[in-house]
Design a protein around this motif. Structure first.
Motif, PDB file in Angstrom:
ATOM      1  N   GLY A  99       0.819  -1.206   0.000  1.00 41.96           N
ATOM      2  CA  GLY A  99       0.000   0.000   0.000  1.00 41.96           C
ATOM      3  C   GLY A  99       0.852   1.254   0.000  1.00 41.96           C
ATOM      4  O   GLY A  99       0.546   2.237  -0.686  1.00 41.96           O
ATOM      5  N   VAL A 100       1.945   1.212   0.754  1.00 40.20           N
ATOM      6  CA  VAL A 100       2.867   2.349   0.765  1.00 40.20           C
ATOM      7  C   VAL A 100       3.482   2.544  -0.616  1.00 40.20           C
ATOM      8  O   VAL A 100       3.578   3.669  -1.114  1.00 40.20           O
ATOM      9  CB  VAL A 100       3.972   2.153   1.824  1.00 40.20           C
ATOM     10  N   VAL A 101       3.883   1.454  -1.243  1.00 39.70           N
ATOM     11  CA  VAL A 101       4.454   1.544  -2.596  1.00 39.70           C
ATOM     12  C   VAL A 101       3.439   2.168  -3.552  1.00 39.70           C
ATOM     13  O   VAL A 101       3.781   3.040  -4.361  1.00 39.70           O
ATOM     14  CB  VAL A 101       4.881   0.156  -3.103  1.00 39.70           C
ATOM     15  N   LEU A 158       0.669  16.695   0.321  1.00 41.25           N
ATOM     16  CA  LEU A 158       0.145  15.820  -0.722  1.00 41.25           C
ATOM     17  C   LEU A 158      -0.884  14.852  -0.141  1.00 41.25           C
ATOM     18  O   LEU A 158      -0.747  14.417   1.009  1.00 41.25           O
ATOM     19  CB  LEU A 158       1.288  15.004  -1.339  1.00 41.25           C
ATOM     20  N   PRO A 159      -1.918  14.494  -0.918  1.00 35.37           N
ATOM     21  CA  PRO A 159      -2.880  13.492  -0.432  1.00 35.37           C
ATOM     22  C   PRO A 159      -2.198  12.208   0.018  1.00 35.37           C
ATOM     23  O   PRO A 159      -2.615  11.597   1.004  1.00 35.37           O
ATOM     24  CB  PRO A 159      -3.775  13.254  -1.650  1.00 35.37           C
ATOM     25  N   ALA A 160      -1.143  11.799  -0.680  1.00 36.33           N
ATOM     26  CA  ALA A 160      -0.421  10.582  -0.297  1.00 36.33           C
ATOM     27  C   ALA A 160       0.244  10.742   1.062  1.00 36.33           C
ATOM     28  O   ALA A 160       0.302   9.786   1.852  1.00 36.33           O
ATOM     29  CB  ALA A 160       0.620  10.227  -1.358  1.00 36.33           C
ATOM     30  N   SER A 163      -2.482  10.389   3.640  1.00 32.91           N
ATOM     31  CA  SER A 163      -2.882   8.988   3.695  1.00 32.91           C
ATOM     32  C   SER A 163      -1.884   8.159   4.491  1.00 32.91           C
ATOM     33  O   SER A 163      -2.268   7.318   5.324  1.00 32.91           O
ATOM     34  CB  SER A 163      -3.008   8.430   2.270  1.00 32.91           C
ATOM     35  N   LEU A 164      -0.608   8.385   4.273  1.00 33.93           N
ATOM     36  CA  LEU A 164       0.416   7.608   4.966  1.00 33.93           C
ATOM     37  C   LEU A 164       0.482   7.972   6.450  1.00 33.93           C
ATOM     38  O   LEU A 164       0.673   7.095   7.296  1.00 33.93           O
ATOM     39  CB  LEU A 164       1.771   7.808   4.301  1.00 33.93           C
ATOM     40  N   VAL A 165       0.313   9.236   6.773  1.00 34.53           N
ATOM     41  CA  VAL A 165       0.310   9.619   8.189  1.00 34.53           C
ATOM     42  C   VAL A 165      -0.892   9.003   8.893  1.00 34.53           C
ATOM     43  O   VAL A 165      -0.789   8.528  10.029  1.00 34.53           O
ATOM     44  CB  VAL A 165       0.315  11.154   8.343  1.00 34.53           C
ATOM     45  N   ALA A 179       6.705   4.370  12.273  1.00 40.38           N
ATOM     46  CA  ALA A 179       5.955   4.047  11.058  1.00 40.38           C
ATOM     47  C   ALA A 179       6.298   5.003   9.927  1.00 40.38           C
ATOM     48  O   ALA A 179       6.574   4.580   8.792  1.00 40.38           O
ATOM     49  CB  ALA A 179       4.458   4.071  11.337  1.00 40.38           C
ATOM     50  N   ILE A 180       6.303   6.290  10.219  1.00 41.96           N
ATOM     51  CA  ILE A 180       6.573   7.284   9.180  1.00 41.96           C
ATOM     52  C   ILE A 180       7.991   7.134   8.646  1.00 41.96           C
ATOM     53  O   ILE A 180       8.230   7.255   7.437  1.00 41.96           O
ATOM     54  CB  ILE A 180       6.325   8.705   9.729  1.00 41.96           C
ATOM     55  N   ALA A 181       8.938   6.839   9.527  1.00 43.16           N
ATOM     56  CA  ALA A 181      10.317   6.617   9.081  1.00 43.16           C
ATOM     57  C   ALA A 181      10.390   5.412   8.145  1.00 43.16           C
ATOM     58  O   ALA A 181      11.103   5.435   7.131  1.00 43.16           O
ATOM     59  CB  ALA A 181      11.232   6.419  10.287  1.00 43.16           C
ATOM     60  N   ALA A 182       9.638   4.358   8.473  1.00 37.34           N
ATOM     61  CA  ALA A 182       9.615   3.166   7.614  1.00 37.34           C
ATOM     62  C   ALA A 182       9.008   3.496   6.262  1.00 37.34           C
ATOM     63  O   ALA A 182       9.510   3.046   5.219  1.00 37.34           O
ATOM     64  CB  ALA A 182       8.823   2.053   8.289  1.00 37.34           C
ATOM     65  N   TYR A 183       7.947   4.293   6.255  1.00 33.74           N
ATOM     66  CA  TYR A 183       7.309   4.665   4.991  1.00 33.74           C
ATOM     67  C   TYR A 183       8.246   5.499   4.137  1.00 33.74           C
ATOM     68  O   TYR A 183       8.277   5.351   2.909  1.00 33.74           O
ATOM     69  CB  TYR A 183       6.024   5.460   5.251  1.00 33.74           C
ATOM     70  N   GLN A 184       9.014   6.371   4.772  1.00 40.84           N
ATOM     71  CA  GLN A 184       9.933   7.191   3.992  1.00 40.84           C
ATOM     72  C   GLN A 184      11.031   6.337   3.363  1.00 40.84           C
ATOM     73  O   GLN A 184      11.446   6.574   2.224  1.00 40.84           O
ATOM     74  CB  GLN A 184      10.560   8.291   4.852  1.00 40.84           C
ATOM     75  N   ARG A 185      11.497   5.325   4.101  1.00 39.87           N
ATOM     76  CA  ARG A 185      12.510   4.428   3.530  1.00 39.87           C
ATOM     77  C   ARG A 185      11.951   3.683   2.319  1.00 39.87           C
ATOM     78  O   ARG A 185      12.645   3.513   1.303  1.00 39.87           O
ATOM     79  CB  ARG A 185      12.988   3.425   4.587  1.00 39.87           C
ATOM     80  N   ILE A 186      10.699   3.261   2.421  1.00 40.55           N
ATOM     81  CA  ILE A 186      10.082   2.579   1.284  1.00 40.55           C
ATOM     82  C   ILE A 186       9.976   3.532   0.098  1.00 40.55           C
ATOM     83  O   ILE A 186      10.235   3.153  -1.047  1.00 40.55           O
ATOM     84  CB  ILE A 186       8.686   2.035   1.669  1.00 40.55           C
ATOM     85  N   ALA A 187       9.589   4.781   0.374  1.00 41.27           N
ATOM     86  CA  ALA A 187       9.474   5.778  -0.698  1.00 41.27           C
ATOM     87  C   ALA A 187      10.813   5.958  -1.406  1.00 41.27           C
ATOM     88  O   ALA A 187      10.867   6.045  -2.642  1.00 41.27           O
ATOM     89  CB  ALA A 187       8.984   7.111  -0.126  1.00 41.27           C
ATOM     90  N   ALA A 188      11.897   6.001  -0.633  1.00 38.02           N
ATOM     91  CA  ALA A 188      13.223   6.141  -1.236  1.00 38.02           C
ATOM     92  C   ALA A 188      13.572   4.918  -2.067  1.00 38.02           C
ATOM     93  O   ALA A 188      14.129   5.032  -3.165  1.00 38.02           O
ATOM     94  CB  ALA A 188      14.270   6.363  -0.147  1.00 38.02           C
ATOM     95  N   GLU A 189      13.237   3.724  -1.558  1.00 36.93           N
ATOM     96  CA  GLU A 189      13.534   2.491  -2.288  1.00 36.93           C
ATOM     97  C   GLU A 189      12.764   2.428  -3.604  1.00 36.93           C
ATOM     98  O   GLU A 189      13.293   1.946  -4.615  1.00 36.93           O
ATOM     99  CB  GLU A 189      13.196   1.292  -1.414  1.00 36.93           C
ATOM    100  N   VAL A 190      11.511   2.901  -3.591  1.00 38.95           N
ATOM    101  CA  VAL A 190      10.718   2.912  -4.826  1.00 38.95           C
ATOM    102  C   VAL A 190      11.424   3.746  -5.886  1.00 38.95           C
ATOM    103  O   VAL A 190      11.395   3.422  -7.076  1.00 38.95           O
ATOM    104  CB  VAL A 190       9.304   3.460  -4.552  1.00 38.95           C
ATOM    105  N   ARG A 191      12.089   4.791  -5.454  1.00 43.89           N
ATOM    106  CA  ARG A 191      12.798   5.676  -6.383  1.00 43.89           C
ATOM    107  C   ARG A 191      14.243   5.243  -6.608  1.00 43.89           C
ATOM    108  O   ARG A 191      15.006   5.929  -7.290  1.00 43.89           O
ATOM    109  CB  ARG A 191      12.781   7.111  -5.832  1.00 43.89           C
TER     110      ARG A 191
END
Length: 264
Positions: A99-101, A158-160, A163-165, A179-191
């Motif tokens: 979902g984060v991706v 951003l809406p995203a 949503s993530l928060v 949780a937010i730190a984990a989501y940011q790491r995933i965001a970086a990995e996606v990029r």
């Protein structure tokens, strides 16, 4: 990080995650399904029971979710439950991560802005005990906390990001900040990036920021996204944290070293 069978199962589910379309909706549906599996132990046990054929489990989830989630999200969920998972918890965690991706992909060219906003929210929560307490208060409903997130960030981020928060309130991580730190790491990995947290006494000029990012990218062999923390206690110099690596060239660190040598 998932290992063994769960890592393979995650990869199989990720393979059917769409890259276009209403990805914000897909993210919400995957978050909701992850929350459902965590809240319903009986459903989770059946969905991860290795003695039940994958197609039978997929059909069960179709019956539970049909008409309630998007077709794209349902395809991801059925692909996931058809796999073998190392532990029952891994399925919910995988759907949340997917979902984060999806949420990151929904931002398109604004993915870098998403990373910055998530970091800013994490810093805000860390710096405000009252806000941190409000998010962790068990007496407050999740709907109440979600409303607080909307009031703080709705229309401003951003809406995203919003949503993530909101998803960080689910309790799947130890704290909202984690949780937010984990989501940011995933965001970086996606990029295809790494994340560096940079501590400085004063804000970095754009040119200095670009030079530092280029230098770190050259060192680590991939693009690096900078999270800059302005901390007067640094006095001067710079401290960079990338994963387990720490590069400390701050004046405060040198003063501490000198003090220890004198004391010794």
């Amino acid at each position: 990080m998932m290992r063994g069978a769960s890592a393979d199962a995650y990869a199989a589910a990720a393979a059917v995650l769409p890259g276009t379309g209403d990805l914000g909706k897909v993210a919400q549906d995957l978050f909701g399904t992850a929350d459902l599996l965590r809240a319903e132990p009986a459903l989770r046990r059946v969905a991860t029971d290795v003695s039940i054929p994958g197609e039978a489990k997929a059909e069960l989830l179709r019956g539970v979710l049909a008409g309630k989630v998007s077709t794209e999200a349902l395809e991801v969920v059925t692909a996931a439950v058809s796999q073998r998972w190392t532990s029952g918890r891994d399925l919910g965690d995988a759907l949340e991560q997917l979902g984060v991706v999806a949420a990151v992909r929904s931002t398109g060219d604004d993915a870098g802005r998403l990373e910055d906003e998530l970091f800013e929210v994490a810093q805000l929560v860390q710096a405000n005990p009252e806000l941190r307490d409000a998010f962790s208060d068990p007496a407050r409903t999740r709907a109440d906390k979600s409303g607080l997130v909307d009031s703080l960030f709705g229309g401003k981020a951003l809406p995203a990001t919003v949503s993530l928060v909101q998803q960080s309130l689910s309790g799947s991580h130890r704290t909202v900040g984690v949780a937010i730190a984990a989501y940011q790491r995933i965001a970086a990995e996606v990029r295809g990036q790494g994340v560096a947290t940079v501590h400085v006494a004063r804000p970095l000029a754009d040119a200095d920021r670009e030079r530092l990012a280029a230098s770190l990218s050259s060192t680590y062999g991939r693009a690096i996204h900078l999270n800059v923390v302005v901390d007067p206690a640094v006095i001067g110099g710079i401290r960079v944290e990338i994963g387990d690596d720490v590069i400390d060239g701050t004046v405060s660190s040198r003063l501490d070293d000198a003090g220890r040598k004198l004391a010794g």
